[in-house]
Design a protein around this motif. Structure first.
Motif, PDB file in Angstrom:
ATOM      1  N   MET A   1     -45.576  21.708 -15.378  1.00  0.00           N
ATOM      2  CA  MET A   1     -44.262  21.375 -14.828  1.00  0.00           C
ATOM      3  C   MET A   1     -44.343  20.482 -13.590  1.00  0.00           C
ATOM      4  SD  MET A   1     -41.079  21.402 -15.159  1.00  0.00           S
ATOM      5  CE  MET A   1     -41.005  22.481 -16.594  1.00  0.00           C
ATOM      6  N   PRO A   2     -45.249  20.722 -12.630  1.00  0.00           N
ATOM      7  CA  PRO A   2     -45.293  19.821 -11.468  1.00  0.00           C
ATOM      8  C   PRO A   2     -45.493  18.354 -11.848  1.00  0.00           C
ATOM      9  CG  PRO A   2     -46.557  21.799 -11.026  1.00  0.00           C
ATOM     10  CD  PRO A   2     -46.184  21.853 -12.475  1.00  0.00           C
ATOM     11  N   GLU A   3     -46.384  18.087 -12.804  1.00  0.00           N
ATOM     12  CA  GLU A   3     -46.603  16.700 -13.200  1.00  0.00           C
ATOM     13  C   GLU A   3     -45.381  16.132 -13.923  1.00  0.00           C
ATOM     14  OE1 GLU A   3     -48.159  13.135 -13.157  1.00  0.00           O
ATOM     15  OE2 GLU A   3     -48.980  14.882 -12.114  1.00  0.00           O
ATOM     16  N   ARG A   4     -44.723  16.959 -14.730  1.00  0.00           N
ATOM     17  CA  ARG A   4     -43.495  16.524 -15.397  1.00  0.00           C
ATOM     18  C   ARG A   4     -42.419  16.170 -14.362  1.00  0.00           C
ATOM     19  NH1 ARG A   4     -42.094  17.656 -20.787  1.00  0.00           N
ATOM     20  NH2 ARG A   4     -43.697  18.691 -22.035  1.00  0.00           N
ATOM     21  N   VAL A   5     -42.310  16.970 -13.303  1.00  0.00           N
ATOM     22  CA  VAL A   5     -41.314  16.701 -12.253  1.00  0.00           C
ATOM     23  C   VAL A   5     -41.638  15.397 -11.540  1.00  0.00           C
ATOM     24  CG1 VAL A   5     -40.379  17.507 -10.047  1.00  0.00           C
ATOM     25  CG2 VAL A   5     -40.727  19.134 -11.924  1.00  0.00           C
ATOM     26  N   ARG A   6     -42.903  15.193 -11.225  1.00  0.00           N
ATOM     27  CA  ARG A   6     -43.309  13.952 -10.564  1.00  0.00           C
ATOM     28  C   ARG A   6     -42.968  12.727 -11.438  1.00  0.00           C
ATOM     29  NH1 ARG A   6     -47.191  13.740  -6.671  1.00  0.00           N
ATOM     30  NH2 ARG A   6     -48.204  15.632  -7.464  1.00  0.00           N
ATOM     31  N   GLU A   7     -43.249  12.828 -12.725  1.00  0.00           N
ATOM     32  CA  GLU A   7     -42.941  11.730 -13.644  1.00  0.00           C
ATOM     33  C   GLU A   7     -41.435  11.513 -13.752  1.00  0.00           C
ATOM     34  OE1 GLU A   7     -44.795  12.944 -17.234  1.00  0.00           O
ATOM     35  OE2 GLU A   7     -46.835  12.418 -16.573  1.00  0.00           O
ATOM     36  N   ALA A   8     -40.679  12.598 -13.793  1.00  0.00           N
ATOM     37  CA  ALA A   8     -39.217  12.484 -13.874  1.00  0.00           C
ATOM     38  C   ALA A   8     -38.655  11.793 -12.631  1.00  0.00           C
ATOM     39  CB  ALA A   8     -38.590  13.867 -14.031  1.00  0.00           C
ATOM     40  N   ALA A   9     -39.197  12.122 -11.460  1.00  0.00           N
ATOM     41  CA  ALA A   9     -38.728  11.493 -10.221  1.00  0.00           C
ATOM     42  C   ALA A   9     -38.931   9.986 -10.275  1.00  0.00           C
ATOM     43  CB  ALA A   9     -39.456  12.096  -9.022  1.00  0.00           C
ATOM     44  N   SER A  10     -40.074   9.569 -10.769  1.00  0.00           N
ATOM     45  CA  SER A  10     -40.351   8.139 -10.900  1.00  0.00           C
ATOM     46  C   SER A  10     -39.460   7.496 -11.958  1.00  0.00           C
ATOM     47  CB  SER A  10     -41.827   7.941 -11.266  1.00  0.00           C
ATOM     48  OG  SER A  10     -42.122   6.578 -11.472  1.00  0.00           O
ATOM     49  N   ARG A  11     -39.189   8.224 -13.029  1.00  0.00           N
ATOM     50  CA  ARG A  11     -38.423   7.674 -14.153  1.00  0.00           C
ATOM     51  C   ARG A  11     -36.954   7.431 -13.786  1.00  0.00           C
ATOM     52  NH1 ARG A  11     -39.820  11.503 -17.578  1.00  0.00           N
ATOM     53  NH2 ARG A  11     -41.661  10.405 -18.355  1.00  0.00           N
ATOM     54  N   ILE A  12     -36.345   8.375 -13.058  1.00  0.00           N
ATOM     55  CA  ILE A  12     -34.909   8.266 -12.772  1.00  0.00           C
ATOM     56  C   ILE A  12     -34.613   7.497 -11.492  1.00  0.00           C
ATOM     57  CG2 ILE A  12     -34.495  10.438 -13.993  1.00  0.00           C
ATOM     58  CD1 ILE A  12     -34.051  11.793 -11.300  1.00  0.00           C
ATOM     59  N   ARG A  13     -35.642   7.244 -10.670  1.00  0.00           N
ATOM     60  CA  ARG A  13     -35.424   6.620  -9.359  1.00  0.00           C
ATOM     61  C   ARG A  13     -34.675   5.293  -9.441  1.00  0.00           C
ATOM     62  NH1 ARG A  13     -40.400   6.795  -7.467  1.00  0.00           N
ATOM     63  NH2 ARG A  13     -40.089   8.869  -6.570  1.00  0.00           N
ATOM     64  N   PRO A  14     -34.942   4.420 -10.424  1.00  0.00           N
ATOM     65  CA  PRO A  14     -34.210   3.147 -10.462  1.00  0.00           C
ATOM     66  C   PRO A  14     -32.705   3.296 -10.711  1.00  0.00           C
ATOM     67  CG  PRO A  14     -36.212   3.035 -11.799  1.00  0.00           C
ATOM     68  CD  PRO A  14     -35.993   4.470 -11.451  1.00  0.00           C
ATOM     69  N   TYR A  15     -32.277   4.455 -11.193  1.00  0.00           N
ATOM     70  CA  TYR A  15     -30.883   4.642 -11.582  1.00  0.00           C
ATOM     71  C   TYR A  15     -30.068   5.462 -10.587  1.00  0.00           C
ATOM     72  CZ  TYR A  15     -32.669   3.163 -16.151  1.00  0.00           C
ATOM     73  OH  TYR A  15     -33.263   2.472 -17.180  1.00  0.00           O
ATOM     74  N   LEU A  16     -30.732   6.293  -9.781  1.00  0.00           N
ATOM     75  CA  LEU A  16     -30.028   7.247  -8.932  1.00  0.00           C
ATOM     76  C   LEU A  16     -30.454   7.144  -7.475  1.00  0.00           C
ATOM     77  CD1 LEU A  16     -30.267  10.505 -11.110  1.00  0.00           C
ATOM     78  CD2 LEU A  16     -28.409   8.819 -11.085  1.00  0.00           C
ATOM     79  N   LYS A  17     -29.483   7.273  -6.574  1.00  0.00           N
ATOM     80  CA  LYS A  17     -29.789   7.386  -5.158  1.00  0.00           C
ATOM     81  C   LYS A  17     -30.072   8.849  -4.818  1.00  0.00           C
ATOM     82  CE  LYS A  17     -26.846   3.536  -3.697  1.00  0.00           C
ATOM     83  NZ  LYS A  17     -25.682   3.147  -2.852  1.00  0.00           N
ATOM     84  N   GLU A  18     -30.912   9.080  -3.828  1.00  0.00           N
ATOM     85  CA  GLU A  18     -31.169  10.442  -3.388  1.00  0.00           C
ATOM     86  C   GLU A  18     -29.914  11.018  -2.729  1.00  0.00           C
ATOM     87  OE1 GLU A  18     -34.628  11.192  -1.075  1.00  0.00           O
ATOM     88  OE2 GLU A  18     -35.980  10.160  -2.464  1.00  0.00           O
ATOM     89  N   THR A  19     -29.692  12.296  -2.937  1.00  0.00           N
ATOM     90  CA  THR A  19     -28.569  12.983  -2.295  1.00  0.00           C
ATOM     91  C   THR A  19     -28.986  13.471  -0.916  1.00  0.00           C
ATOM     92  OG1 THR A  19     -29.242  15.011  -3.417  1.00  0.00           O
ATOM     93  CG2 THR A  19     -27.509  13.697  -4.463  1.00  0.00           C
ATOM     94  N   PRO A  20     -28.024  13.683  -0.001  1.00  0.00           N
ATOM     95  CA  PRO A  20     -28.373  14.109   1.358  1.00  0.00           C
ATOM     96  C   PRO A  20     -29.061  15.476   1.379  1.00  0.00           C
ATOM     97  CG  PRO A  20     -26.097  13.330   1.242  1.00  0.00           C
ATOM     98  CD  PRO A  20     -26.569  13.457  -0.170  1.00  0.00           C
ATOM     99  N   PHE A  21     -30.022  15.601   2.275  1.00  0.00           N
ATOM    100  CA  PHE A  21     -30.657  16.892   2.571  1.00  0.00           C
ATOM    101  C   PHE A  21     -30.662  17.005   4.082  1.00  0.00           C
ATOM    102  CE2 PHE A  21     -34.728  19.568   2.719  1.00  0.00           C
ATOM    103  CZ  PHE A  21     -34.032  20.736   2.492  1.00  0.00           C
ATOM    104  N   GLU A  22     -29.756  17.790   4.609  1.00  0.00           N
ATOM    105  CA  GLU A  22     -29.487  17.751   6.045  1.00  0.00           C
ATOM    106  C   GLU A  22     -29.280  19.144   6.624  1.00  0.00           C
ATOM    107  OE1 GLU A  22     -26.048  15.221   5.564  1.00  0.00           O
ATOM    108  OE2 GLU A  22     -24.697  16.935   5.823  1.00  0.00           O
ATOM    109  N   ILE A  23     -29.388  19.221   7.922  1.00  0.00           N
ATOM    110  CA  ILE A  23     -29.134  20.474   8.628  1.00  0.00           C
ATOM    111  C   ILE A  23     -27.668  20.856   8.491  1.00  0.00           C
ATOM    112  CG2 ILE A  23     -28.939  21.516  10.924  1.00  0.00           C
ATOM    113  CD1 ILE A  23     -31.753  21.574  10.123  1.00  0.00           C
ATOM    114  N   ALA A  24     -27.414  22.113   8.124  1.00  0.00           N
ATOM    115  CA  ALA A  24     -26.069  22.690   8.150  1.00  0.00           C
ATOM    116  C   ALA A  24     -25.920  23.362   9.512  1.00  0.00           C
ATOM    117  CB  ALA A  24     -25.890  23.691   7.015  1.00  0.00           C
ATOM    118  N   ARG A  25     -25.313  22.664  10.441  1.00  0.00           N
ATOM    119  CA  ARG A  25     -25.378  23.089  11.844  1.00  0.00           C
ATOM    120  C   ARG A  25     -24.681  24.422  12.094  1.00  0.00           C
ATOM    121  NH1 ARG A  25     -27.895  19.453  14.686  1.00  0.00           N
ATOM    122  NH2 ARG A  25     -28.041  17.311  13.901  1.00  0.00           N
ATOM    123  N   GLY A  26     -23.511  24.602  11.494  1.00  0.00           N
ATOM    124  CA  GLY A  26     -22.805  25.860  11.701  1.00  0.00           C
ATOM    125  C   GLY A  26     -23.573  27.045  11.132  1.00  0.00           C
ATOM    126  N   LEU A  27     -24.112  26.885   9.928  1.00  0.00           N
ATOM    127  CA  LEU A  27     -24.892  27.959   9.308  1.00  0.00           C
ATOM    128  C   LEU A  27     -26.180  28.208  10.082  1.00  0.00           C
ATOM    129  CD1 LEU A  27     -24.459  26.993   5.536  1.00  0.00           C
ATOM    130  CD2 LEU A  27     -23.293  28.827   6.777  1.00  0.00           C
TER     131      LEU A  27
END
Length: 332
Positions: A1-27
């Protein structure tokens, strides 16, 4: 699975922007009162191009199909089943790749999700409403695929789908660089999202705690893992209306996600409807984002996490809020 995930990340990268991963300050501030040095971050899949994480798995699967069997397979049409988010994701992926398809939906699908498919993707997919539960529509879709000879794209029961969803964890890990998460909280329906995320993060950081979050009204996967066998929604496990409609319903027999969840998920937290509604309001108040009930599950579960866990990641999975969800927010 780790290698499949790495390959998937490379495969979809040209089509999708990364979503935000940020501090939830209130939480973070709230959690720091009991856990010094606490940091709560959320991965905001609700800001993805189709409003949920599902585009990752759908796009990865369609690209694999195209690359292994040729573009004709997408042009001739494929079949899938969904509670809404996967259907939209598959339709969007088909529109990117010039394909066509049929989407089976349970009759209980949220009106907002059905309307998006009709209004935005009516020229790409045909909709068919079958059954009251996600499993019923999945079985009908599989039978249609077998009769017609067209590919069936599962919403979760497929290694390529799981690997695509696992890119959520891959991106979280890459964004943190030298920092580490102590725990990640993930909504669970069929188990594809948490299986993919855990498949990557447990490989990269074996000590991380992976916590599955489900509505108490429909917690088939959590109950199945406890029982050691896949249980049936509505017969063995309650199936009641829930704000977290995207993760409600059963898991099809033989799902590969059951073994992965049994192996990789460390703990389960079940949430009541009042907790889910409060978490939806919390996301709206802190991030000015309206999210569906399933996306709010990790936020609702956070107070039940042990106080010694400092660095926490929450996967806010989608924005496909139902009419009932809007009423919940408007009534606050």
């Amino acid at each position: 699975m780790p290698e499949r995930v790495r390959e998937a990340a490379s495969r979809i990268r040209p089509y999708l922007k990364e979503t935000p991963f940020e501090i939830a300050r209130g939480l973070t501030h709230q959690r720091a009162a009991a856990t010094p040095g606490a940091a709560v971050r959320w991965k905001l899949e609700c800001f993805g191009v189709t409003g949920s994480f599902k585009i990752r798995g759908a796009l990865n699967k369609l690209l694999v199909l195209r690359d292994t069997t040729g573009a004709g397979v997408l042009e001739e049409g494929l079949i899938t089943a969904s509670t809404g988010n996967h259907g939209r994701a598959t339709a969007h992926a088909l529109s990117l790749l010039d394909g066509r398809g049929v989407v089976y939906l349970p009759r209980t699908v949220a009106d907002s999700k059905r309307r998006v498919l009709e209004d935005q993707y009516g020229d790409v997919v045909e909709l068919r409403l079958v059954g009251e539960d996600a499993v019923e529509s999945e079985y009908a879709a599989r039978e249609d695929a077998e009769r017609s000879g067209r590919p069936f794209v599962s919403p979760y029961n497929d290694p390529d789908i799981i690997a695509g969803q696992g890119t959520v964890g891959f991106e979280m890990d890459a964004a943190l660089a030298e920092e580490r998460l102590d725990a990640v909280l993930v909504p669970v329906g069929g188990g594809g999202l948490i299986a993919g995320i855990a498949g990557w993060l447990k490989h990269a950081h074996p000590g991380i705690q992976v916590v599955g979050c489900q509505p108490r009204a429909s917690a088939v996967m959590a109950a199945s893992v406890r029982a050691g066998r896949l249980l049936e929604s509505g017969r063995d496990v309650p199936f009641e209306p829930t704000l977290a409609d995207a993760v409600a319903g059963g898991v099809e027999e033989g799902a590969v996600t059951f073994a992965l969840c049994s192996e990789l998920v460390d703990a389960w937290i079940l949430l009541d409807e009042g907790d889910i509604a409060a978490a939806m309001r919390r996301v709206l108040g802190e991030r000015f984002a309206m999210v569906e009930g399933s996306a709010a599950l990790p936020v609702a579960a956070l107070p039940q996490l042990g106080p010694g866990i400092a660095s926490v990641g929450l996967v806010v999975s989608g924005a496909g809020i139902s009419r009932e969800g809007v009423r919940v927010l408007a009534g606050d």
